[in-house]
Design a protein around this motif. Structure first.
Motif, PDB file in Angstrom:
ATOM      1  N   ARG A  88      -4.184  10.102   7.185  1.00 30.24           N
ATOM      2  CA  ARG A  88      -5.389  10.414   6.521  1.00 30.24           C
ATOM      3  C   ARG A  88      -6.378   9.386   6.227  1.00 30.24           C
ATOM      4  NH1 ARG A  88      -1.456  13.726   3.803  1.00 30.24           N
ATOM      5  NH2 ARG A  88      -1.388  12.162   2.001  1.00 30.24           N
ATOM      6  N   PHE A  89      -5.889   8.214   5.882  1.00 30.05           N
ATOM      7  CA  PHE A  89      -6.724   7.138   5.490  1.00 30.05           C
ATOM      8  C   PHE A  89      -7.569   6.655   6.794  1.00 30.05           C
ATOM      9  CE2 PHE A  89      -7.205   2.399   5.805  1.00 30.05           C
ATOM     10  CZ  PHE A  89      -7.877   2.038   4.651  1.00 30.05           C
ATOM     11  N   LEU A  90      -7.043   6.826   7.913  1.00 29.96           N
ATOM     12  CA  LEU A  90      -7.947   6.487   9.270  1.00 29.96           C
ATOM     13  C   LEU A  90      -8.878   7.632   9.156  1.00 29.96           C
ATOM     14  CD1 LEU A  90      -4.926   5.399  11.771  1.00 29.96           C
ATOM     15  CD2 LEU A  90      -6.636   3.920  10.402  1.00 29.96           C
ATOM     16  N   SER A  91      -8.570   8.637   9.215  1.00 24.98           N
ATOM     17  CA  SER A  91      -9.552   9.726   9.348  1.00 24.98           C
ATOM     18  C   SER A  91     -10.678   9.512   8.316  1.00 24.98           C
ATOM     19  CB  SER A  91      -9.010  11.221   9.091  1.00 24.98           C
ATOM     20  OG  SER A  91      -8.107  11.366   9.968  1.00 24.98           O
ATOM     21  N   LEU A  92     -10.470   9.289   7.032  1.00 23.30           N
ATOM     22  CA  LEU A  92     -11.374   8.825   6.042  1.00 23.30           C
ATOM     23  C   LEU A  92     -12.423   7.925   6.364  1.00 23.30           C
ATOM     24  CD1 LEU A  92     -12.444   9.666   3.342  1.00 23.30           C
ATOM     25  CD2 LEU A  92     -10.850   7.897   2.354  1.00 23.30           C
ATOM     26  N   LEU A  93     -11.874   6.906   7.112  1.00 23.37           N
ATOM     27  CA  LEU A  93     -12.796   5.568   7.687  1.00 23.37           C
ATOM     28  C   LEU A  93     -13.416   5.858   8.917  1.00 23.37           C
ATOM     29  CD1 LEU A  93     -10.737   2.343   6.611  1.00 23.37           C
ATOM     30  CD2 LEU A  93     -12.785   3.312   5.468  1.00 23.37           C
ATOM     31  N   GLY A  94     -13.001   6.815   9.636  1.00 25.47           N
ATOM     32  CA  GLY A  94     -13.521   7.138  11.010  1.00 25.47           C
ATOM     33  C   GLY A  94     -12.658   6.711  12.251  1.00 25.47           C
ATOM     34  N   GLY A  95     -11.509   6.265  12.137  1.00 25.84           N
ATOM     35  CA  GLY A  95     -10.775   5.814  13.071  1.00 25.84           C
ATOM     36  C   GLY A  95     -10.056   4.344  12.786  1.00 25.84           C
ATOM     37  N   GLU A  96      -9.355   4.080  13.717  1.00 30.55           N
ATOM     38  CA  GLU A  96      -8.839   2.390  13.588  1.00 30.55           C
ATOM     39  C   GLU A  96      -9.924   1.454  13.524  1.00 30.55           C
ATOM     40  OE1 GLU A  96      -5.422   1.928  16.368  1.00 30.55           O
ATOM     41  OE2 GLU A  96      -4.262   3.108  15.061  1.00 30.55           O
ATOM     42  N   ALA A  97     -10.715   1.638  14.403  1.00 26.72           N
ATOM     43  CA  ALA A  97     -11.976   0.494  14.737  1.00 26.72           C
ATOM     44  C   ALA A  97     -12.598   0.285  13.492  1.00 26.72           C
ATOM     45  CB  ALA A  97     -12.694   0.914  15.796  1.00 26.72           C
ATOM     46  N   SER A  98     -12.654   1.494  12.497  1.00 23.54           N
ATOM     47  CA  SER A  98     -13.551   1.249  11.273  1.00 23.54           C
ATOM     48  C   SER A  98     -12.741   0.386  10.201  1.00 23.54           C
ATOM     49  CB  SER A  98     -13.868   2.770  11.053  1.00 23.54           C
ATOM     50  OG  SER A  98     -14.705   3.076  11.964  1.00 23.54           O
ATOM     51  N   VAL A  99     -11.362   0.101  10.336  1.00 18.22           N
ATOM     52  CA  VAL A  99     -10.681  -0.699   9.260  1.00 18.22           C
ATOM     53  C   VAL A  99     -11.205  -1.738   9.020  1.00 18.22           C
ATOM     54  CG1 VAL A  99      -8.418  -1.087   8.293  1.00 18.22           C
ATOM     55  CG2 VAL A  99      -8.724   0.962   9.708  1.00 18.22           C
ATOM     56  N   THR A 100     -12.443  -2.160   8.426  1.00 19.42           N
ATOM     57  CA  THR A 100     -12.937  -3.542   8.179  1.00 19.42           C
ATOM     58  C   THR A 100     -13.136  -3.753   6.608  1.00 19.42           C
ATOM     59  OG1 THR A 100     -15.113  -2.655   8.164  1.00 19.42           O
ATOM     60  CG2 THR A 100     -14.160  -3.304  10.192  1.00 19.42           C
ATOM     61  N   PRO A 101     -13.199  -4.869   6.123  1.00 19.10           N
ATOM     62  CA  PRO A 101     -13.268  -5.358   4.965  1.00 19.10           C
ATOM     63  C   PRO A 101     -14.194  -4.520   3.955  1.00 19.10           C
ATOM     64  CG  PRO A 101     -12.561  -7.327   6.157  1.00 19.10           C
ATOM     65  CD  PRO A 101     -12.922  -6.125   7.098  1.00 19.10           C
ATOM     66  N   ASP A 102     -15.374  -4.596   4.814  1.00 23.61           N
ATOM     67  CA  ASP A 102     -16.562  -3.873   4.133  1.00 23.61           C
ATOM     68  C   ASP A 102     -16.261  -2.274   3.972  1.00 23.61           C
ATOM     69  OD1 ASP A 102     -18.042  -6.274   3.526  1.00 23.61           O
ATOM     70  OD2 ASP A 102     -18.651  -6.138   5.654  1.00 23.61           O
ATOM     71  N   ALA A 103     -15.849  -1.864   5.008  1.00 22.44           N
ATOM     72  CA  ALA A 103     -15.582  -0.274   4.891  1.00 22.44           C
ATOM     73  C   ALA A 103     -14.518   0.238   3.989  1.00 22.44           C
ATOM     74  CB  ALA A 103     -14.982   0.330   6.249  1.00 22.44           C
ATOM     75  N   VAL A 104     -13.364  -0.751   3.548  1.00 21.14           N
ATOM     76  CA  VAL A 104     -12.312  -0.468   2.785  1.00 21.14           C
ATOM     77  C   VAL A 104     -12.985  -0.718   1.344  1.00 21.14           C
ATOM     78  CG1 VAL A 104     -10.094  -1.365   1.910  1.00 21.14           C
ATOM     79  CG2 VAL A 104     -10.500  -0.998   4.137  1.00 21.14           C
ATOM     80  N   LEU A 105     -13.710  -1.767   1.113  1.00 16.87           N
ATOM     81  CA  LEU A 105     -14.337  -2.020  -0.135  1.00 16.87           C
ATOM     82  C   LEU A 105     -15.296  -0.741  -0.588  1.00 16.87           C
ATOM     83  CD1 LEU A 105     -13.957  -4.169  -2.057  1.00 16.87           C
ATOM     84  CD2 LEU A 105     -16.031  -5.471  -1.144  1.00 16.87           C
ATOM     85  N   ALA A 106     -15.836  -0.407   0.335  1.00 11.12           N
ATOM     86  CA  ALA A 106     -16.956   0.796  -0.035  1.00 11.12           C
ATOM     87  C   ALA A 106     -16.065   2.144  -0.408  1.00 11.12           C
ATOM     88  CB  ALA A 106     -17.766   1.188   1.507  1.00 11.12           C
ATOM     89  N   LEU A 107     -14.744   2.326   0.009  1.00  7.32           N
ATOM     90  CA  LEU A 107     -14.058   3.376  -0.579  1.00  7.32           C
ATOM     91  C   LEU A 107     -13.827   3.403  -1.957  1.00  7.32           C
ATOM     92  CD1 LEU A 107     -11.348   3.726   2.439  1.00  7.32           C
ATOM     93  CD2 LEU A 107     -13.511   5.162   2.060  1.00  7.32           C
ATOM     94  N   THR A 108     -14.108   4.590  -2.891  1.00  6.96           N
ATOM     95  CA  THR A 108     -13.800   4.648  -4.315  1.00  6.96           C
ATOM     96  C   THR A 108     -12.471   4.936  -4.449  1.00  6.96           C
ATOM     97  OG1 THR A 108     -14.379   6.762  -4.423  1.00  6.96           O
ATOM     98  CG2 THR A 108     -16.321   5.394  -4.388  1.00  6.96           C
ATOM     99  N   PRO A 109     -11.782   4.481  -5.662  1.00  3.18           N
ATOM    100  CA  PRO A 109     -10.534   4.986  -6.104  1.00  3.18           C
ATOM    101  C   PRO A 109     -10.375   6.410  -6.009  1.00  3.18           C
ATOM    102  CG  PRO A 109     -11.407   3.326  -7.296  1.00  3.18           C
ATOM    103  CD  PRO A 109     -12.433   3.600  -6.425  1.00  3.18           C
ATOM    104  N   HIS A 110     -11.247   7.496  -6.359  1.00  4.83           N
ATOM    105  CA  HIS A 110     -11.308   8.754  -6.356  1.00  4.83           C
ATOM    106  C   HIS A 110     -11.000   9.169  -4.789  1.00  4.83           C
ATOM    107  CE1 HIS A 110     -12.026  13.062  -7.139  1.00  4.83           C
ATOM    108  NE2 HIS A 110     -12.874  12.912  -6.376  1.00  4.83           N
ATOM    109  N   GLN A 111     -11.791   8.571  -3.941  1.00  7.31           N
ATOM    110  CA  GLN A 111     -11.492   8.904  -2.401  1.00  7.31           C
ATOM    111  C   GLN A 111     -10.221   8.592  -2.079  1.00  7.31           C
ATOM    112  OE1 GLN A 111     -15.115   6.588  -1.300  1.00  7.31           O
ATOM    113  NE2 GLN A 111     -15.697   8.442  -0.003  1.00  7.31           N
ATOM    114  N   LEU A 112      -9.674   7.610  -2.422  1.00  7.20           N
ATOM    115  CA  LEU A 112      -8.295   7.218  -2.065  1.00  7.20           C
ATOM    116  C   LEU A 112      -7.437   7.828  -2.404  1.00  7.20           C
ATOM    117  CD1 LEU A 112      -8.928   3.326  -1.999  1.00  7.20           C
ATOM    118  CD2 LEU A 112      -8.446   4.707   0.014  1.00  7.20           C
ATOM    119  N   ARG A 113      -7.595   8.353  -3.932  1.00  5.17           N
ATOM    120  CA  ARG A 113      -6.590   9.035  -4.624  1.00  5.17           C
ATOM    121  C   ARG A 113      -6.507  10.678  -3.872  1.00  5.17           C
ATOM    122  NH1 ARG A 113      -1.935   9.140  -7.514  1.00  5.17           N
ATOM    123  NH2 ARG A 113      -2.003  10.815  -8.766  1.00  5.17           N
ATOM    124  N   GLN A 114      -7.697  10.899  -3.156  1.00  8.88           N
ATOM    125  CA  GLN A 114      -7.567  12.389  -2.808  1.00  8.88           C
ATOM    126  C   GLN A 114      -6.725  12.432  -1.432  1.00  8.88           C
ATOM    127  OE1 GLN A 114     -11.991  13.121  -2.190  1.00  8.88           O
ATOM    128  NE2 GLN A 114     -11.742  14.742  -3.521  1.00  8.88           N
TER     129      GLN A 114
END
Length: 329
Positions: free
Chosen positions: A137-163
């Motif tokens: 689900r984490f990969l889907s939220l970011l848009g795939g493995e290629a999108s797992v970058t520091p900036d993208a992770v930092l942009a996720l809110t605790p609420h989004q991650l909690r969901q």
């Protein structure tokens, strides 16, 4: 004060004396000569010290620079695992039997260090299936493995991650890791080139990453050849079985027990997990429970069920390192 500024005292006039004593200086002259010699020696010493001090001021000593020794060839490089297995066979005949019973390991990780660290945090303290679901689900939220970058992770809110099932605490761990990357404290290139000791010191600065996580990361993400996860229960129990020890060795004893595996202790640890995996008994089938028997005085059936659950949980804890990290053959 240098020697040039010293003034010699004038000797006192000599009084008439017998010829036999004319060759010997008077006490006053002898004292004056001794004083001059002593003062000259002291002045010379001060002059040398002053010159040395001036020299040290003009060329101050350089501070030692912190350097990172480049790690050796990773286990993912061609032929390294073969060399490691050959070394372990020769160094430890007891381990050779375990090596013969299993296929050789494969250490290949498809992810960059940042991605692997994120994955490690997401998998912490979760059973394999639950962790895999959260990671998906984490990969889907970011848009795939290629999108797992520091900036993208930092942009996720605790609420989004909690969901998607990430706890607030793990969210803080992910954000702390991403911030250290964005600020330049960490980087993939620096991590790849750091020696083991320096890398452990840097990674444990990240919230939520402890010694066990660092060891797993070094072995299975960076393919470092000589890492001994001495606190890992599976490796410790494997060493106990391997050498027929009465008790599970303490972490402080592991270095001595596994010294002969150097410089390929990572591979030795891998075989300890395999040894445990092959020796752990499978959980017994669930016992059909008669509802009328549950309130029995001795609670024997309930006790059996609890023991089965505990046994199954122990199996999960021991095999988790082989399941939760990529690149394990």
């Amino acid at each position: 004060m240098g020697e040039q500024s010293l003034s010699q005292p004038k000797p006192q006039p000599l009084s008439p004396s017998p010829p036999s004593s004319a060759a010997s200086p008077t006490p006053a002259l002898a004292a004056a000569s001794t004083s001059i010699a002593t003062t000259s020696a002291a002045a010379a010493s001060r002059s040398k010290k002053a010159a040395a001090h001036a020299s040290s001021d003009s060329n101050p000593p350089k501070k030692p620079r912190l350097t990172f020794a480049l790690p050796g060839r990773p286990l993912s490089a061609a032929g390294v695992v073969t060399v490691a297995i050959s070394h372990l066979r020769d160094a430890d005949p007891v381990l050779a039997a375990v090596i013969d019973a299993h296929e050789p390991p494969v250490f290949q990780c498809p992810h960059r260090p940042f991605h692997s660290l994120v994955r490690s945090i997401l998998y912490q303290q979760l059973a394999f299936k639950a962790a895999a679901s959260v990671y998906s689900r984490f990969l889907s939220l970011l848009g795939g493995e290629a999108s797992v970058t520091p900036d993208a992770v930092l942009a996720l809110t605790p609420h989004q991650l909690r969901q998607i099932g990430v706890s607030p605490r793990k969210s803080s761990y992910l954000h702390d890791l991403a911030r250290k990357y964005v600020s330049g404290i960490l980087s993939d290139s620096a991590i790849i080139n750091m020696d083991d000791r320096s890398l452990a010191a840097m990674l444990t600065m990240v919230k939520g990453i402890g010694a066990w996580s660092v060891h797993m990361f070094m072995i299975f993400s960076l393919a470092r050849p000589d890492v001994l996860p001495s606190a890992d229960l599976g490796v410790r129990k494997g060493v106990q079985m391997l050498y027929g020890l009465e008790d599970v060795p303490r972490p402080s004893q592991m270095d001595k027990l596994c010294e002969r595996w150097r410089p390929y202790r990572s591979v030795g640890a891998w075989y300890m997990w395999r040894l445990i995996e092959s020796k752990v008994p499978q959980p017994a089938p669930a016992i059909p429970v008669d509802p009328l028997a549950l309130p029995s005085p001795d609670g024997q059936i309930m006790l059996q069920q609890q023991q089965q659950q505990q046994q199954q949980q122990t199996v999960i804890q021991m095999i988790d390192p082989l399941q939760m990290l990529p690149g394990m053959g």
